[in-house]
Design an enzyme around this catalytic site. Structure first.
Site, PDB file in Angstrom:
ATOM      1  N   GLU A 109      12.788  -4.840   1.658  1.00 20.17           N
ATOM      2  CA  GLU A 109      11.682  -4.172   0.974  1.00 20.17           C
ATOM      3  C   GLU A 109      11.996  -4.052  -0.510  1.00 20.17           C
ATOM      4  O   GLU A 109      13.138  -3.819  -0.910  1.00 20.17           O
ATOM      5  CB  GLU A 109      11.474  -2.791   1.573  1.00 20.17           C
ATOM      6  CG  GLU A 109      10.322  -2.009   0.968  1.00 20.17           C
ATOM      7  CD  GLU A 109      10.155  -0.619   1.562  1.00 20.17           C
ATOM      8  OE1 GLU A 109       9.054  -0.076   1.468  1.00 20.17           O
ATOM      9  OE2 GLU A 109      11.138  -0.078   2.120  1.00 20.17           O
ATOM     10  N   LYS A 163       2.036  -2.895   3.276  1.00 21.42           N
ATOM     11  CA  LYS A 163       2.592  -1.797   4.074  1.00 21.42           C
ATOM     12  C   LYS A 163       1.521  -0.755   4.383  1.00 21.42           C
ATOM     13  O   LYS A 163       0.849  -0.254   3.481  1.00 21.42           O
ATOM     14  CB  LYS A 163       3.751  -1.166   3.295  1.00 21.42           C
ATOM     15  CG  LYS A 163       4.489  -0.050   4.012  1.00 21.42           C
ATOM     16  CD  LYS A 163       5.631   0.438   3.134  1.00 21.42           C
ATOM     17  CE  LYS A 163       6.422   1.548   3.766  1.00 21.42           C
ATOM     18  NZ  LYS A 163       7.534   2.005   2.865  1.00 21.42           N
ATOM     19  N   CYS A 219       9.482  -1.219   6.618  1.00 25.71           N
ATOM     20  CA  CYS A 219      10.208   0.047   6.537  1.00 25.71           C
ATOM     21  C   CYS A 219       9.601   1.180   7.367  1.00 25.71           C
ATOM     22  O   CYS A 219       9.719   1.193   8.587  1.00 25.71           O
ATOM     23  CB  CYS A 219      10.361   0.434   5.064  1.00 25.71           C
ATOM     24  SG  CYS A 219      11.692   1.641   4.757  1.00 25.71           S
TER      25      CYS A 219
END
Length: 276
Positions: free
Chosen positions: A40, A114, A155
Protein backbone atom coordinates in the site's frame (compact mmCIF):
# COMPACT_ATOMS: atom_id res chain seq x y z
CA UNK A 1 3.64 -19.88 -10.47
CA UNK A 2 6.22 -17.87 -8.57
CA UNK A 3 5.10 -14.70 -6.81
CA UNK A 4 7.20 -12.11 -5.03
CA UNK A 5 6.16 -9.85 -2.17
CA UNK A 6 8.11 -6.59 -2.16
CA UNK A 7 8.43 -5.10 1.32
CA UNK A 8 9.24 -1.37 1.47
CA UNK A 9 10.15 1.32 3.97
CA UNK A 10 9.08 4.49 2.19
CA UNK A 11 9.36 8.13 3.21
CA UNK A 12 6.95 10.89 2.19
CA UNK A 13 8.98 11.69 -0.96
CA UNK A 14 7.77 9.67 -3.98
CA UNK A 15 10.80 10.49 -6.15
CA UNK A 16 13.22 9.43 -3.42
CA UNK A 17 11.29 6.19 -2.81
CA UNK A 18 11.19 5.10 -6.43
CA UNK A 19 14.78 3.81 -6.94
CA UNK A 20 14.54 1.33 -4.05
CA UNK A 21 11.18 0.10 -5.33
CA UNK A 22 12.53 -0.39 -8.85
CA UNK A 23 15.57 -2.25 -7.53
CA UNK A 24 13.42 -4.71 -5.57
CA UNK A 25 11.02 -5.27 -8.47
CA UNK A 26 14.00 -6.06 -10.68
CA UNK A 27 15.39 -8.40 -8.00
CA UNK A 28 12.07 -10.23 -7.84
CA UNK A 29 11.88 -10.61 -11.62
CA UNK A 30 15.47 -11.84 -11.78
CA UNK A 31 14.56 -14.51 -9.21
CA UNK A 32 11.91 -15.87 -11.55
CA UNK A 33 8.77 -14.23 -10.21
CA UNK A 34 6.05 -13.83 -12.80
CA UNK A 35 3.78 -11.96 -10.40
CA UNK A 36 5.33 -9.20 -8.27
CA UNK A 37 3.41 -7.25 -5.63
CA UNK A 38 4.31 -4.01 -3.84
CA UNK A 39 2.62 -2.64 -0.68
CA UNK A 40 0.00 0.00 0.00
CA UNK A 41 1.10 3.57 -0.77
CA UNK A 42 4.16 2.48 -2.69
CA UNK A 43 4.79 6.09 -3.67
CA UNK A 44 4.91 7.46 -0.11
CA UNK A 45 3.44 7.68 3.39
CA UNK A 46 2.55 11.03 4.94
CA UNK A 47 0.16 12.30 7.61
CA UNK A 48 0.21 15.84 6.20
CA UNK A 49 -2.60 16.50 3.72
CA UNK A 50 -0.81 19.62 2.51
CA UNK A 51 2.35 17.64 1.82
CA UNK A 52 0.39 14.91 0.06
CA UNK A 53 -1.25 17.50 -2.15
CA UNK A 54 2.18 18.85 -3.10
CA UNK A 55 3.69 15.48 -4.06
CA UNK A 56 0.75 13.36 -5.27
CA UNK A 57 -0.20 13.46 -8.95
CA UNK A 58 -3.17 12.39 -11.02
CA UNK A 59 -2.86 8.84 -12.30
CA UNK A 60 -1.89 9.86 -15.83
CA UNK A 61 0.97 12.03 -14.51
CA UNK A 62 2.27 9.84 -11.68
CA UNK A 63 6.00 9.12 -11.97
CA UNK A 64 5.89 5.97 -9.85
CA UNK A 65 3.16 4.43 -12.00
CA UNK A 66 4.85 5.34 -15.29
CA UNK A 67 8.18 3.92 -14.14
CA UNK A 68 6.73 0.70 -12.76
CA UNK A 69 4.65 0.15 -15.89
CA UNK A 70 7.87 0.34 -17.89
CA UNK A 71 9.58 -2.08 -15.50
CA UNK A 72 6.74 -4.60 -15.83
CA UNK A 73 6.96 -4.44 -19.60
CA UNK A 74 10.75 -4.73 -19.65
CA UNK A 75 10.69 -7.77 -17.37
CA UNK A 76 7.56 -9.32 -18.89
CA UNK A 77 5.86 -9.70 -15.50
CA UNK A 78 2.50 -9.06 -13.93
CA UNK A 79 2.90 -6.33 -11.34
CA UNK A 80 0.45 -5.37 -8.64
CA UNK A 81 1.27 -1.85 -7.49
CA UNK A 82 -0.27 -2.34 -4.06
CA UNK A 83 -1.59 1.18 -4.06
CA UNK A 84 -0.65 4.73 -4.91
CA UNK A 85 -1.86 7.94 -3.34
CA UNK A 86 -3.30 9.87 -6.28
CA UNK A 87 -4.99 13.19 -6.86
CA UNK A 88 -8.60 13.05 -8.04
CA UNK A 89 -11.00 15.51 -9.60
CA UNK A 90 -13.46 15.12 -6.71
CA UNK A 91 -15.12 18.33 -5.62
CA UNK A 92 -13.99 17.85 -2.01
CA UNK A 93 -10.35 17.44 -3.10
CA UNK A 94 -9.79 14.08 -1.46
CA UNK A 95 -7.23 11.62 -2.83
CA UNK A 96 -7.64 8.06 -4.11
CA UNK A 97 -5.87 5.11 -2.48
CA UNK A 98 -5.70 3.05 -5.67
CA UNK A 99 -4.36 -0.43 -6.32
CA UNK A 100 -3.29 -1.04 -9.93
CA UNK A 101 -2.62 -4.31 -11.71
CA UNK A 102 -0.16 -3.94 -14.59
CA UNK A 103 0.24 -6.58 -17.28
CA UNK A 104 3.48 -7.74 -18.94
CA UNK A 105 2.72 -5.33 -21.78
CA UNK A 106 2.96 -2.41 -19.33
CA UNK A 107 -0.74 -1.63 -19.54
CA UNK A 108 -2.95 -1.12 -16.49
CA UNK A 109 -5.32 -4.09 -16.55
CA UNK A 110 -7.35 -3.36 -13.40
CA UNK A 111 -7.87 -0.60 -10.85
CA UNK A 112 -9.30 -0.84 -7.36
CA UNK A 113 -9.92 2.09 -5.00
CA UNK A 114 -9.74 1.10 -1.33
CA UNK A 115 -13.28 0.82 0.03
CA UNK A 116 -12.81 0.82 3.81
CA UNK A 117 -11.12 3.83 5.40
CA UNK A 118 -8.83 3.52 8.43
CA UNK A 119 -10.62 5.87 10.85
CA UNK A 120 -9.50 4.50 14.22
CA UNK A 121 -8.20 5.38 17.68
CA UNK A 122 -5.42 2.85 18.19
CA UNK A 123 -4.21 4.62 21.34
CA UNK A 124 -4.08 8.12 22.82
CA UNK A 125 -1.16 8.93 20.51
CA UNK A 126 -2.12 6.78 17.51
CA UNK A 127 -5.22 8.32 15.88
CA UNK A 128 -5.96 7.96 12.18
CA UNK A 129 -8.64 9.53 10.00
CA UNK A 130 -7.93 8.21 6.52
CA UNK A 131 -11.28 9.46 5.22
CA UNK A 132 -10.23 13.05 5.92
CA UNK A 133 -7.78 12.83 3.03
CA UNK A 134 -8.91 9.85 0.95
CA UNK A 135 -12.31 9.19 -0.52
CA UNK A 136 -13.46 5.58 -0.33
CA UNK A 137 -14.07 3.46 -3.37
CA UNK A 138 -17.43 1.79 -3.93
CA UNK A 139 -16.72 -1.16 -6.24
CA UNK A 140 -15.18 -4.58 -5.65
CA UNK A 141 -12.77 -5.64 -8.40
CA UNK A 142 -11.98 -9.10 -9.74
CA UNK A 143 -9.10 -9.07 -12.24
CA UNK A 144 -8.64 -11.88 -14.75
CA UNK A 145 -5.12 -12.99 -15.70
CA UNK A 146 -3.81 -16.05 -17.58
CA UNK A 147 -2.64 -17.61 -14.31
CA UNK A 148 -5.44 -16.79 -11.85
CA UNK A 149 -8.46 -14.67 -11.01
CA UNK A 150 -7.37 -12.00 -8.57
CA UNK A 151 -9.55 -10.25 -6.00
CA UNK A 152 -8.04 -6.84 -5.26
CA UNK A 153 -8.26 -5.28 -1.79
CA UNK A 154 -6.13 -2.92 0.34
CA UNK A 155 -5.06 -3.03 4.01
CA UNK A 156 -8.00 -2.12 6.31
CA UNK A 157 -10.34 -3.97 3.93
CA UNK A 158 -9.04 -7.16 5.57
CA UNK A 159 -11.33 -6.55 8.57
CA UNK A 160 -14.44 -6.83 6.39
CA UNK A 161 -14.87 -10.50 5.44
CA UNK A 162 -18.00 -9.94 3.33
CA UNK A 163 -15.83 -8.29 0.66
CA UNK A 164 -13.56 -11.35 0.45
CA UNK A 165 -16.47 -13.77 0.36
CA UNK A 166 -18.00 -11.78 -2.49
CA UNK A 167 -14.74 -11.91 -4.43
CA UNK A 168 -14.27 -15.64 -3.81
CA UNK A 169 -17.81 -16.48 -4.86
CA UNK A 170 -17.21 -14.45 -8.03
CA UNK A 171 -14.23 -16.69 -8.83
CA UNK A 172 -11.18 -15.23 -7.09
CA UNK A 173 -8.32 -17.69 -6.53
CA UNK A 174 -5.83 -15.14 -5.19
CA UNK A 175 -6.73 -12.28 -2.85
CA UNK A 176 -4.28 -9.39 -2.66
CA UNK A 177 -3.99 -7.35 0.54
CA UNK A 178 -1.19 -4.77 0.10
CA UNK A 179 -0.84 -2.88 3.36
CA UNK A 180 0.80 -0.25 5.50
CA UNK A 181 -0.47 -1.92 8.66
CA UNK A 182 -0.07 -0.08 11.94
CA UNK A 183 2.62 -1.62 14.16
CA UNK A 184 0.29 -1.96 17.18
CA UNK A 185 -2.68 -3.51 15.41
CA UNK A 186 -0.31 -5.46 13.19
CA UNK A 187 1.32 -7.24 16.11
CA UNK A 188 -2.11 -8.19 17.43
CA UNK A 189 -4.18 -8.92 14.33
CA UNK A 190 -2.28 -9.00 11.01
CA UNK A 191 -1.49 -12.70 10.67
CA UNK A 192 -4.77 -13.83 12.22
CA UNK A 193 -6.88 -11.72 9.86
CA UNK A 194 -5.00 -12.82 6.75
CA UNK A 195 -5.17 -16.50 7.68
CA UNK A 196 -8.88 -16.15 8.42
CA UNK A 197 -9.58 -14.60 5.02
CA UNK A 198 -7.71 -17.47 3.34
CA UNK A 199 -9.52 -20.16 5.33
CA UNK A 200 -12.96 -18.61 4.80
CA UNK A 201 -12.54 -18.33 1.05
CA UNK A 202 -10.18 -21.14 0.08
CA UNK A 203 -7.99 -18.56 -1.67
CA UNK A 204 -4.31 -17.78 -1.62
CA UNK A 205 -3.79 -14.49 0.20
CA UNK A 206 -0.80 -12.35 -0.83
CA UNK A 207 -0.10 -9.38 1.42
CA UNK A 208 2.98 -7.23 0.69
CA UNK A 209 3.61 -4.71 3.44
CA UNK A 210 5.32 -1.52 4.45
CA UNK A 211 7.75 -1.92 7.35
CA UNK A 212 9.61 0.05 10.01
CA UNK A 213 9.68 3.75 10.81
CA UNK A 214 8.62 6.12 8.03
CA UNK A 215 10.08 9.61 8.41
CA UNK A 216 8.13 12.68 7.32
CA UNK A 217 9.28 16.16 6.39
CA UNK A 218 6.07 17.63 7.82
CA UNK A 219 4.99 15.32 10.64
CA UNK A 220 6.09 12.97 13.38
CA UNK A 221 6.34 9.91 11.12
CA UNK A 222 4.76 6.54 11.73
CA UNK A 223 5.61 2.87 12.17
CA UNK A 224 4.31 -0.07 10.21
CA UNK A 225 4.32 -3.76 11.04
CA UNK A 226 6.08 -5.38 8.09
CA UNK A 227 5.77 -9.19 7.90
CA UNK A 228 4.59 -9.44 4.31
CA UNK A 229 2.69 -12.73 4.24
CA UNK A 230 1.69 -15.38 1.74
CA UNK A 231 -1.05 -17.65 3.06
CA UNK A 232 -2.28 -20.88 1.46
CA UNK A 233 -5.98 -21.71 0.92
CA UNK A 234 -5.90 -24.12 3.88
CA UNK A 235 -4.65 -21.29 6.11
CA UNK A 236 -0.97 -22.06 6.63
CA UNK A 237 1.61 -19.28 6.26
CA UNK A 238 3.83 -20.06 3.29
CA UNK A 239 6.20 -17.10 3.62
CA UNK A 240 6.84 -14.24 6.04
CA UNK A 241 8.89 -11.20 4.98
CA UNK A 242 10.05 -10.30 8.48
CA UNK A 243 10.74 -6.66 9.32
CA UNK A 244 13.38 -5.58 6.81
CA UNK A 245 12.78 -4.23 3.30
CA UNK A 246 13.31 -6.86 0.65
CA UNK A 247 11.77 -9.54 -1.55
CA UNK A 248 9.95 -12.65 -0.34
CA UNK A 249 9.41 -15.39 -2.93
CA UNK A 250 6.64 -17.97 -2.84
CA UNK A 251 5.65 -20.66 -5.33
CA UNK A 252 1.90 -21.05 -5.74
CA UNK A 253 0.12 -24.24 -6.82
CA UNK A 254 -3.33 -23.01 -7.87
CA UNK A 255 -4.74 -26.55 -7.66
CA UNK A 256 -4.70 -26.06 -3.89
CA UNK A 257 -7.61 -23.63 -4.23
CA UNK A 258 -9.91 -26.31 -5.63
CA UNK A 259 -8.58 -28.83 -3.14
CA UNK A 260 -9.35 -26.63 -0.13
CA UNK A 261 -12.83 -25.79 -1.42
CA UNK A 262 -13.57 -29.45 -2.07
CA UNK A 263 -12.57 -30.41 1.46
CA UNK A 264 -14.65 -27.65 3.07
CA UNK A 265 -17.15 -26.27 0.50
CA UNK A 266 -18.37 -23.46 2.74
CA UNK A 267 -18.73 -21.05 -0.20
CA UNK A 268 -21.71 -23.15 -1.32
CA UNK A 269 -23.35 -23.39 2.10
CA UNK A 270 -24.87 -19.92 2.50
CA UNK A 271 -28.31 -19.87 4.02
CA UNK A 272 -30.83 -17.12 4.53
CA UNK A 273 -31.72 -16.49 8.15
CA UNK A 274 -33.85 -14.22 10.26
CA UNK A 275 -32.54 -11.96 12.95
CA UNK A 276 -31.09 -8.53 13.63
Amino acid sequence: MRAALVQLNVSDDPSANLPATVALVRQAAAAGAGFVLTPELTNGLSSSRAHQRSVFRHEEADETLATLRAEAQAAGIWLLIGSLGLLTHDADGRFANRSLLVGPDGQVRARYDKIHMFDVNVSETEVYRESDGYRPGNRAVLAETPFASIGMTVCYDVRFPALYRRLAKAGAQILTVPAAFNHITGAAHWETLLRARAIETGCFVLAPAQTGFHPETAGKGRRTHGHSLAVAPWGEVLADGGTEPGVTLVDLDLSRVAEARHRVPSLTHDRDFAGP
